[in-house]
Design a protein around this motif. Structure first.
Motif, PDB file in Angstrom:
ATOM      1  N   THR A  79      10.041  40.671  75.908  1.00 32.05           N
ATOM      2  CA  THR A  79       9.099  40.245  74.882  1.00 32.05           C
ATOM      3  C   THR A  79       9.193  41.183  73.690  1.00 32.05           C
ATOM      4  O   THR A  79       9.057  42.389  73.833  1.00 32.05           O
ATOM      5  CB  THR A  79       7.667  40.265  75.435  1.00 32.05           C
ATOM      6  OG1 THR A  79       7.610  39.368  76.535  1.00 32.05           O
ATOM      7  CG2 THR A  79       6.671  39.852  74.377  1.00 32.05           C
ATOM      8  N   GLU A  80       9.401  40.663  72.521  1.00 26.60           N
ATOM      9  CA  GLU A  80       9.511  41.479  71.325  1.00 26.60           C
ATOM     10  C   GLU A  80       8.267  41.308  70.472  1.00 26.60           C
ATOM     11  O   GLU A  80       7.824  40.197  70.211  1.00 26.60           O
ATOM     12  CB  GLU A  80      10.753  41.095  70.515  1.00 26.60           C
ATOM     13  CG  GLU A  80      12.062  41.477  71.219  1.00 26.60           C
ATOM     14  CD  GLU A  80      13.252  41.339  70.299  1.00 26.60           C
ATOM     15  OE1 GLU A  80      13.034  40.954  69.130  1.00 26.60           O
ATOM     16  OE2 GLU A  80      14.377  41.614  70.719  1.00 26.60           O
TER      17      GLU A  80
ATOM     18  N   LYS B  42      17.698  37.606  80.788  1.00 29.30           N
ATOM     19  CA  LYS B  42      18.361  36.935  79.666  1.00 29.30           C
ATOM     20  C   LYS B  42      18.030  35.437  79.651  1.00 29.30           C
ATOM     21  O   LYS B  42      17.852  34.843  78.584  1.00 29.30           O
ATOM     22  CB  LYS B  42      19.871  37.156  79.761  1.00 29.30           C
ATOM     23  CG  LYS B  42      20.283  38.614  79.574  1.00 29.30           C
ATOM     24  CD  LYS B  42      21.796  38.782  79.717  1.00 29.30           C
ATOM     25  CE  LYS B  42      22.211  40.240  79.535  1.00 29.30           C
ATOM     26  NZ  LYS B  42      23.666  40.435  79.693  1.00 29.30           N
ATOM     27  N   GLN B  43      17.956  34.808  80.845  1.00 31.15           N
ATOM     28  CA  GLN B  43      17.616  33.387  80.902  1.00 31.15           C
ATOM     29  C   GLN B  43      16.192  33.144  80.422  1.00 31.15           C
ATOM     30  O   GLN B  43      15.921  32.166  79.716  1.00 31.15           O
ATOM     31  CB  GLN B  43      17.787  32.874  82.334  1.00 31.15           C
ATOM     32  CG  GLN B  43      19.232  32.789  82.792  1.00 31.15           C
ATOM     33  CD  GLN B  43      19.340  32.401  84.259  1.00 31.15           C
ATOM     34  OE1 GLN B  43      18.390  32.552  85.024  1.00 31.15           O
ATOM     35  NE2 GLN B  43      20.516  31.921  84.647  1.00 31.15           N
ATOM     36  N   ILE B  44      15.265  34.024  80.785  1.00 29.81           N
ATOM     37  CA  ILE B  44      13.883  33.874  80.343  1.00 29.81           C
ATOM     38  C   ILE B  44      13.788  34.024  78.830  1.00 29.81           C
ATOM     39  O   ILE B  44      13.099  33.256  78.143  1.00 29.81           O
ATOM     40  CB  ILE B  44      12.985  34.900  81.052  1.00 29.81           C
ATOM     41  CG1 ILE B  44      12.893  34.565  82.545  1.00 29.81           C
ATOM     42  CG2 ILE B  44      11.590  34.933  80.440  1.00 29.81           C
ATOM     43  CD1 ILE B  44      12.176  35.611  83.361  1.00 29.81           C
ATOM     44  N   GLU B  45      14.505  35.007  78.269  1.00 29.24           N
ATOM     45  CA  GLU B  45      14.488  35.201  76.822  1.00 29.24           C
ATOM     46  C   GLU B  45      15.044  33.977  76.106  1.00 29.24           C
ATOM     47  O   GLU B  45      14.492  33.528  75.097  1.00 29.24           O
ATOM     48  CB  GLU B  45      15.292  36.444  76.455  1.00 29.24           C
ATOM     49  CG  GLU B  45      14.621  37.756  76.850  1.00 29.24           C
ATOM     50  CD  GLU B  45      15.432  38.960  76.417  1.00 29.24           C
ATOM     51  OE1 GLU B  45      16.423  38.766  75.683  1.00 29.24           O
ATOM     52  OE2 GLU B  45      15.083  40.077  76.812  1.00 29.24           O
TER      53      GLU B  45
ATOM     54  N   GLY C 132      13.725  28.864  73.066  1.00 25.37           N
ATOM     55  CA  GLY C 132      14.098  27.459  72.910  1.00 25.37           C
ATOM     56  C   GLY C 132      15.587  27.234  72.925  1.00 25.37           C
ATOM     57  O   GLY C 132      16.069  26.208  72.450  1.00 25.37           O
ATOM     58  N   LYS C 133      16.352  28.172  73.525  1.00 25.32           N
ATOM     59  CA  LYS C 133      17.813  28.071  73.509  1.00 25.32           C
ATOM     60  C   LYS C 133      18.405  27.893  74.907  1.00 25.32           C
ATOM     61  O   LYS C 133      19.601  28.033  75.090  1.00 25.32           O
ATOM     62  CB  LYS C 133      18.416  29.321  72.860  1.00 25.32           C
ATOM     63  CG  LYS C 133      17.988  29.526  71.418  1.00 25.32           C
ATOM     64  CD  LYS C 133      18.614  30.797  70.851  1.00 25.32           C
ATOM     65  CE  LYS C 133      18.181  31.011  69.398  1.00 25.32           C
ATOM     66  NZ  LYS C 133      18.749  32.266  68.823  1.00 25.32           N
ATOM     67  N   GLY C 134      17.555  27.604  75.884  1.00 24.69           N
ATOM     68  CA  GLY C 134      18.088  27.448  77.232  1.00 24.69           C
ATOM     69  C   GLY C 134      17.098  26.732  78.120  1.00 24.69           C
ATOM     70  O   GLY C 134      15.933  26.532  77.769  1.00 24.69           O
ATOM     71  N   PRO C 135      17.542  26.323  79.325  1.00 23.44           N
ATOM     72  CA  PRO C 135      16.664  25.598  80.252  1.00 23.44           C
ATOM     73  C   PRO C 135      15.665  26.549  80.910  1.00 23.44           C
ATOM     74  O   PRO C 135      15.803  27.765  80.869  1.00 23.44           O
ATOM     75  CB  PRO C 135      17.651  25.029  81.276  1.00 23.44           C
ATOM     76  CG  PRO C 135      18.772  26.026  81.285  1.00 23.44           C
ATOM     77  CD  PRO C 135      18.906  26.509  79.865  1.00 23.44           C
TER      78      PRO C 135
ATOM     79  N   PRO D 201      14.351  28.609  83.669  1.00 24.67           N
ATOM     80  CA  PRO D 201      15.030  29.195  84.839  1.00 24.67           C
ATOM     81  C   PRO D 201      14.260  28.999  86.136  1.00 24.67           C
ATOM     82  O   PRO D 201      14.801  29.253  87.212  1.00 24.67           O
ATOM     83  CB  PRO D 201      15.118  30.685  84.478  1.00 24.67           C
ATOM     84  CG  PRO D 201      13.986  30.918  83.537  1.00 24.67           C
ATOM     85  CD  PRO D 201      13.841  29.644  82.753  1.00 24.67           C
ATOM     86  N   PHE D 202      12.985  28.535  86.060  1.00 20.43           N
ATOM     87  CA  PHE D 202      12.182  28.383  87.264  1.00 20.43           C
ATOM     88  C   PHE D 202      12.167  26.940  87.783  1.00 20.43           C
ATOM     89  O   PHE D 202      11.518  26.674  88.786  1.00 20.43           O
ATOM     90  CB  PHE D 202      10.737  28.834  87.002  1.00 20.43           C
ATOM     91  CG  PHE D 202      10.631  30.308  86.745  1.00 20.43           C
ATOM     92  CD1 PHE D 202      10.642  31.207  87.795  1.00 20.43           C
ATOM     93  CD2 PHE D 202      10.530  30.799  85.448  1.00 20.43           C
ATOM     94  CE1 PHE D 202      10.546  32.569  87.569  1.00 20.43           C
ATOM     95  CE2 PHE D 202      10.439  32.150  85.206  1.00 20.43           C
ATOM     96  CZ  PHE D 202      10.444  33.046  86.276  1.00 20.43           C
ATOM     97  N   ILE D 203      12.855  26.015  87.100  1.00 17.98           N
ATOM     98  CA  ILE D 203      12.895  24.625  87.566  1.00 17.98           C
ATOM     99  C   ILE D 203      13.600  24.581  88.920  1.00 17.98           C
ATOM    100  O   ILE D 203      14.662  25.172  89.109  1.00 17.98           O
ATOM    101  CB  ILE D 203      13.620  23.730  86.542  1.00 17.98           C
ATOM    102  CG1 ILE D 203      12.750  23.548  85.291  1.00 17.98           C
ATOM    103  CG2 ILE D 203      13.950  22.369  87.151  1.00 17.98           C
ATOM    104  CD1 ILE D 203      13.381  22.704  84.219  1.00 17.98           C
TER     105      ILE D 203
END
Length: 768
Positions: free
Chosen positions: A46-47, A691-694, A699-702, A704-706
């Motif tokens: 988180t930034e 990295k997947q969460i970030e 809004g650049k990836g699926p 990760p918890f699906i």
């Protein structure tokens, strides 16, 4: 093995708003007067962009920046669970070239009554750690011979933790089980912390480490020697065919004859003493520490700390032994001369030394502000009681009288009943020390110069210490009662000379000078003075020089002067003069003849931060120290030390070492020069999941918890800053409650995050 029974409490006990506040407060290393991009690895990337002033919340006073700052992720990388353990891991960074004392410890930029206030806090409660040079200690009323470490806590935190740990030596012997229990609550109103700890260690004997013992005539079966160390009996020598000076007591008979002793002529019996001698004593300890912090009078922070600690230990140094004179004509003697029977008492407890210490502490800290001035008052009371008992053997007078009277029940070659000998009175040493004191500090700015504010700190303090001791050795009683009262004052002044920010002599960069003066009046030593001066210069932002000179008088402690003298028998040492092991008697305790020392320290330090966006620091320091009449513990007994202090060593006529007096001493002068350099480099290493969460949050990836949430289940609340699944999306209003497969959209238009339905122009309807 470490077990945390309440890991869920550590996370679930923190409210989401508190987590958000903690994220926003976790700025790591922003450069002064510049924005800072903060990334806490505990928040999974988180930034938060924060516009920082010169000092972060909880920073120390003054214009000297930290040499090193640790954020939550860096603190976790040390893999420790408490502030005390973290301080041990940071040992190399906290080492000072001016002295070997512990660092000055601050909490949220404020003084504390003692390290016990925070030593047991879990590292998860720490938001930031600042490590600063020795010069910062002057601003808080301390001397400039210790580095400064400042712990900044999270504003809200709750935890109930326990640790169960066991250590076992792989080479045999020595097991150390221990357990700790902690309760901690941090909030805006204050702090509550309860720590309970217990530890126990078994004894480690010489036998468990394979120590080879020196030969001794004292064995459980026994040995017969000549009365003056010469020939036992001419008749025995004639039977044995050799001059006989020692003979082992024959086994299997309670009334041995001369012929029986001829079979053991010059062959002593031996008993291995190593199972009865300890390398490390058995010990156990209990510690309970309670801290309560709150706000009183609306704007004064108050902290109260109470602690009780007990420690006891017992070590052994061999079996008791007797040397009995067997007179001529005794019914059990086959000899024509008087002889000596040397025996170790195997049915008796080993000789030992036990120590018991009870320590109590109460401290109070008050901090407040008056205008632009900060003030703090510390009050402390400490008491310590110690008792040491040392066994010295058994009394042989009664049994010897029975031998002289030819008592038929007094057989020197038979087994000894516990009633055969009475124990001698143990050597006893007791000491009690009590101290109380109050310390008041005020710091702030006096006036303003073109380069900035002239700041000062004033400290006044008073302490009183009493130390009572007594000892009883070989029937001789000694006692001492010492007292020391002290009143001291300290003044520190920081004067800005040049400032690039204020455009005053900007070609010099940022330059300030400091001056400090302290007087300490001791009731038993007179007045001691400390004088120091130095500078703080940053020609450019990436380079900083700190220089200082300090001259300080120091008195030996009351304990170094008045501790009771303790005699310890049968101590194993290496005799460097003869090049062999020796078993000696040692003397420890106080030395009333110690004198005050005078210390002169010159230091120049350099800090480089060449890359503005990279956490890479280079530090170097040069320290020159000269001490006259330095007070020190007695060093290792080398040949050179024995030549310098011959009166501290006692030898017999053959040169064998018998005794060492190891009480503290004064050296005429000590000198040292030290050049230390090193670098600190910190880099975040992100896992694939991070990295997947970030990417998902950007809004650049699926998501990760699906696929990880069962049908009808509830999506987890992320500890990385609110729910990943619920809440309004970009352009949306406040998000409603999210459920798997659908939920209530928020008011206002916009796209909801996965798990929530798109909202309409008005109130959003349910989504399938």
């Amino acid at each position: 093995m470490r077990t945390f029974l309440s890991g869920a409490v550590l996370i679930a006990g923190i409210s989401p708003s508190a987590l958000c506040a903690q994220q926003q407060a976790s700025q790591a290393r922003p450069t002064p007067q510049s924005p800072a991009q903060v990334q806490d690895e505990g928040d999974e990337g988180t930034e938060v962009t924060v516009t920082a002033g010169r000092n972060l919340p909880g920073s120390v006073i003054g214009d000297i920046p930290p040499d090193q700052t640790l954020g939550p992720a860096e603190i976790r990388s040390y893999g420790v669970s408490s502030v005390n353990d973290l301080l041990a891991e940071l040992g190399p960074q906290l080492r000072s070239g001016r002295g070997n004392g512990p660092p000055v410890v601050l909490l949220n930029g404020r003084r504390i009554s003692g390290f016990q206030e925070i030593r047991n806090l879990p590292t998860e409660a720490i938001l930031r750690v600042d490590i600063l040079p020795e010069e910062v200690a002057l601003k808080y009323g301390y001397s400039a011979d210790q580095r400064v470490i400042n712990f900044v806590l999270r504003p809200r935190f709750r935890a109930i933790t326990t640790e169960i740990e066991g250590r076992v030596a792989t080479g045999g012997g020595r097991a150390t089980p221990s357990g700790e229990f902690d309760v901690l609550t941090l909030n805006r109103r204050g702090r509550f912390n309860l720590h309970i700890e217990y530890q126990e260690s078994s004894a480690l004997t010489e036998a468990e480490r394979g120590i080879i013992a020196q030969a001794s005539p004292f064995s459980i079966p026994g040995n017969v020697v000549g009365l003056t160390g010469g020939e036992i009996d001419p008749a025995l020598s004639a039977r044995a065919g050799v001059l006989t000076t020692i003979a082992g007591v024959p086994t299997g008979t309670l009334n041995p004859t001369l012929a029986d002793f001829a079979g053991t002529a010059n062959r002593a019996t031996a008993t291995d003493p190593t199972p009865f001698r300890t390398l490390l004593p058995a010990s156990r300890g209990f510690d309970a520490n309670l801290i309560y912090a709150t706000t009183i009078f609306k704007d004064v922070s108050a902290t109260f700390n109470g602690r009780i600690e007990t420690q006891d230990s017992r070590g052994t140094f061999g079996l008791p032994s007797v040397a009995l004179t067997l007179p001529v004509g005794n019914r059990f003697s086959p000899f024509s001369r008087a002889v000596v029977v040397d025996r170790a008492l195997g049915d008796f407890n080993p000789l030992g030394q036990s120590s018991n210490t009870v320590t109590g502490h109460f401290g109070a800290t008050f901090n407040g502000n008056v205008g632009k001035w900060q003030w703090s008052i510390l009050a402390n009371y400490d008491r310590s009681d110690n008792e040491t008992l040392t066994d010295v053997g058994v009394d042989t007078a009664a049994f010897q009288a029975r031998l002289n009277a030819n008592d038929p029940t007094a057989n020197p070659f038979g087994p000894f009943a516990p009633s055969s000998f009475d124990p001698l009175a143990a050597n006893r040493a007791r000491s009690t020390s009590s101290s109380y004191g109050i310390d008041a500090l005020a710091n702030g700015s006096l006036f303003t110069l073109p380069a900035g504010k002239v700041s000062a700190s004033f400290k006044v303090a008073g302490t009183s210490l009493t130390f009572d001791s007594n000892s009883q050795r070989a029937g001789v009683f000694q006692s001492a009662s010492l007292a020391r009262a002290s009143a001291n004052g300290q003044f520190n002044l920081d004067v800005p000379i040049a400032s690039r920010a204020r455009d005053f002599l900007p070609f010099l960069g940022s330059l300030s000078g400091n001056f400090n003066l302290a007087y300490n009046g001791l009731s038993d030593f007179g007045t001691l003075r400390t004088l120091g001066y130095g500078f703080n210069w940053a020609p450019v932002d990436a380079v900083r020089f700190i220089g200082s000179v300090t001259q300080q008088d120091n008195a030996p402690s009351v304990q170094q002067l008045g501790n009771p003298v303790i005699t310890t028998l049968n101590v194993r040492v290496f005799d460097f003069t003869l090049g062999q092991n020796a078993t000696v008697t040692t003397l420890s305790g106080g030395n009333p003849n110690l004198r005050a020392s005078d210390r002169l320290v010159k230091r120049l330090g350099l800090t480089l931060k060449p890359f503005a966006k990279t956490d890479f620091n280079i530090t170097a320091s040069y320290t020159d120290t000269r001490v006259n009449n330095a007070v020190a513990s007695f060093p290792s007994a080398t040949a050179a030390i024995e030549a310098a202090f011959p009166d501290r060593f006692t030898r017999d006529a053959t040169g064998q070492l018998l005794r060492i007096d190891a009480r503290p001493i004064n050296f005429a002068q000590t000198s040292s020069t030290q050049f230390r350099y090193g670098f600190d480099f910190t880099m975040a290493i992100k896992s694939k999941l991070q990295k997947q969460i970030e990417a998902f949050r950007a809004g650049k990836g699926p998501n990760p918890f699906i696929g990880l949430i069962p049908p009808g289940g509830r999506p987890p609340q992320s500890v990385f800053g609110g729910s990943i699944f619920g809440g309004g999306g970009p352009g949306g209003g406040q998000g409603g409650q999210a459920r798997p497969g659908g939920g209530q959209g928020g008011q206002g238009g916009g796209q909801a995050r996965p798990g929530g339905a798109p909202g309409g122009g008005g109130a959003g309807g349910p989504a399938g």
